[in-house]
Enzyme design. Sequence first.
Site, mmCIF file in Angstrom:
data_model
loop_
_atom_site.group_PDB
_atom_site.id
_atom_site.type_symbol
_atom_site.label_atom_id
_atom_site.label_comp_id
_atom_site.label_asym_id
_atom_site.label_seq_id
_atom_site.Cartn_x
_atom_site.Cartn_y
_atom_site.Cartn_z
ATOM 1 N N ASP A 1 0.539 -0.883 -0.008
ATOM 2 C CA ASP A 1 0.108 0.035 -0.250
ATOM 3 C C ASP A 1 0.779 1.425 -0.178
ATOM 4 O O ASP A 1 0.473 2.325 -0.453
ATOM 5 C CB ASP A 1 -0.874 0.576 1.080
ATOM 6 N N GLN B 1 9.582 26.904 -1.419
ATOM 7 C CA GLN B 1 8.470 27.416 -0.567
ATOM 8 C C GLN B 1 8.876 27.596 0.948
ATOM 9 O O GLN B 1 8.487 26.772 1.924
ATOM 10 C CB GLN B 1 7.436 26.278 0.198
ATOM 11 N N LYS C 1 13.264 37.150 -14.357
ATOM 12 C CA LYS C 1 12.317 36.306 -14.742
ATOM 13 C C LYS C 1 11.083 36.025 -13.709
ATOM 14 O O LYS C 1 11.069 36.328 -12.450
ATOM 15 C CB LYS C 1 12.772 34.626 -14.443
ATOM 16 N N ARG D 1 7.662 33.671 -13.263
ATOM 17 C CA ARG D 1 7.143 32.061 -12.984
ATOM 18 C C ARG D 1 5.317 32.349 -12.943
ATOM 19 O O ARG D 1 4.921 32.697 -11.937
ATOM 20 C CB ARG D 1 7.774 31.657 -11.991
ATOM 21 N N THR E 1 14.333 27.219 -16.659
ATOM 22 C CA THR E 1 14.948 29.037 -16.383
ATOM 23 C C THR E 1 16.615 28.971 -17.228
ATOM 24 O O THR E 1 16.405 29.426 -17.839
ATOM 25 C CB THR E 1 15.311 28.735 -14.575
HETATM 26 C C1 R5P Z 1 14.285 29.595 -8.448
HETATM 27 O O1 R5P Z 1 14.197 30.526 -8.214
HETATM 28 C C2 R5P Z 1 15.471 28.567 -8.438
HETATM 29 O O2 R5P Z 1 17.007 29.408 -8.377
HETATM 30 C C3 R5P Z 1 15.882 28.110 -9.759
HETATM 31 O O3 R5P Z 1 16.168 28.862 -10.893
HETATM 32 C C4 R5P Z 1 14.333 27.462 -10.174
HETATM 33 O O4 R5P Z 1 14.174 26.519 -9.443
HETATM 34 C C5 R5P Z 1 14.602 25.845 -11.565
HETATM 35 O O5 R5P Z 1 13.866 25.590 -11.884
HETATM 36 P P1 R5P Z 1 13.396 25.352 -13.145
HETATM 37 O O6 R5P Z 1 14.324 24.765 -13.606
HETATM 38 O O7 R5P Z 1 11.997 24.663 -13.157
HETATM 39 O O8 R5P Z 1 13.388 26.725 -14.157
#
Ligand code: R5P
Length: 301
Positions: free
Chosen positions: A34, A94, A192, A194, A226
């Site tokens: 399980d 987080q 950047k 997100r 990224t």
């Molecule tokens: C973000 O703040 C981190 O420093 C990385 O740039 C990020 O977590 C990379 O995530 P991903 O490969 O999904 O773009």
Amino acid sequence: MKIFSGASNKPLAEKVAKLLNMSLSPIEHHTFPDGEQRVRLEEGVVGEDTVVIQPTGIPIDINYIELFFTIDALKRSGAKSVTVVIPYLGYERQDHVFRSGEARSLEVVIRTMENIGVDKFIAFDLHSIKTVEIFKEPITHLSALSLFANIIKDKQLIDAETVLVSPDMGGVRRVRMLSDMLRTVSVASIEKNRDLETGKITASVIHGNVMRRAIIIDDMISSGQTIAQAVTMLRERGTKEVWVFATHAVFSQNASTLLEKVEVEKIYVTDTLIVPENKRFRNLEILSVADMIAEQFKVQS
Ligand code: R5P
């Protein structure tokens, strides 16, 4: 001292033990049909200083549960101390509440480990410098930047036409630290965004000068978006040569398929996380952090 490995990165734990002229202590990991897990120490630990090596990468929750149970088994079996080496700390992004109504997930997992009985933590390249402040127990925060600096020097990548690039604003401090190690190289950073709903990343502005050669530094590569966005942006602005260094190869979703197509000389990651064979690609190179972990225990062993 006794060293136990979780199931998530046994090769790294084995390397560390070997560097200390030790063997890993036996531990049984069992998963029931399980999905429940059982952990059982196969060696006594009464009065011993113990170490558990377990990065909490994919599958993150499963690896955390196994780590929680291992810490509990050690405490319950009479270990004098438990040091958790957590080379990749799952949920570290987080580390605060971004939008009202969210949990501060990182604090939940740290408090859980501390409540079970961890005496000390050793971690690598935490997402934010402030993350250490969430820990109540002592933490040693190691960094792979010195490994990266050595490669950059060996390959003679630094000249007047080189810039160190942070692919997001959160990584500027990291890039500045590397610049100091390399005796001041110019730095640039990319803004950047997100999308918090879809996870889609878009790079918008570059701060700093774009040079012929760019060295991108990041703490982790997860989906690879990224890095892919940063490389595209740099190339569009005239960069001819791009190198990438990132500590944690999380490689979620189809990251390796995406990264394989990205126009770079090489992507260096470390072995804080296992990179399975099917996620490796032509210009990926994996450096080991085992020496740096072993150094932490040389006095004790
Ligand atoms: C973000 O703040 C981190 O420093 C990385 O740039 C990020 O977590 C990379 O995530 P991903 O490969 O999904 O773009």
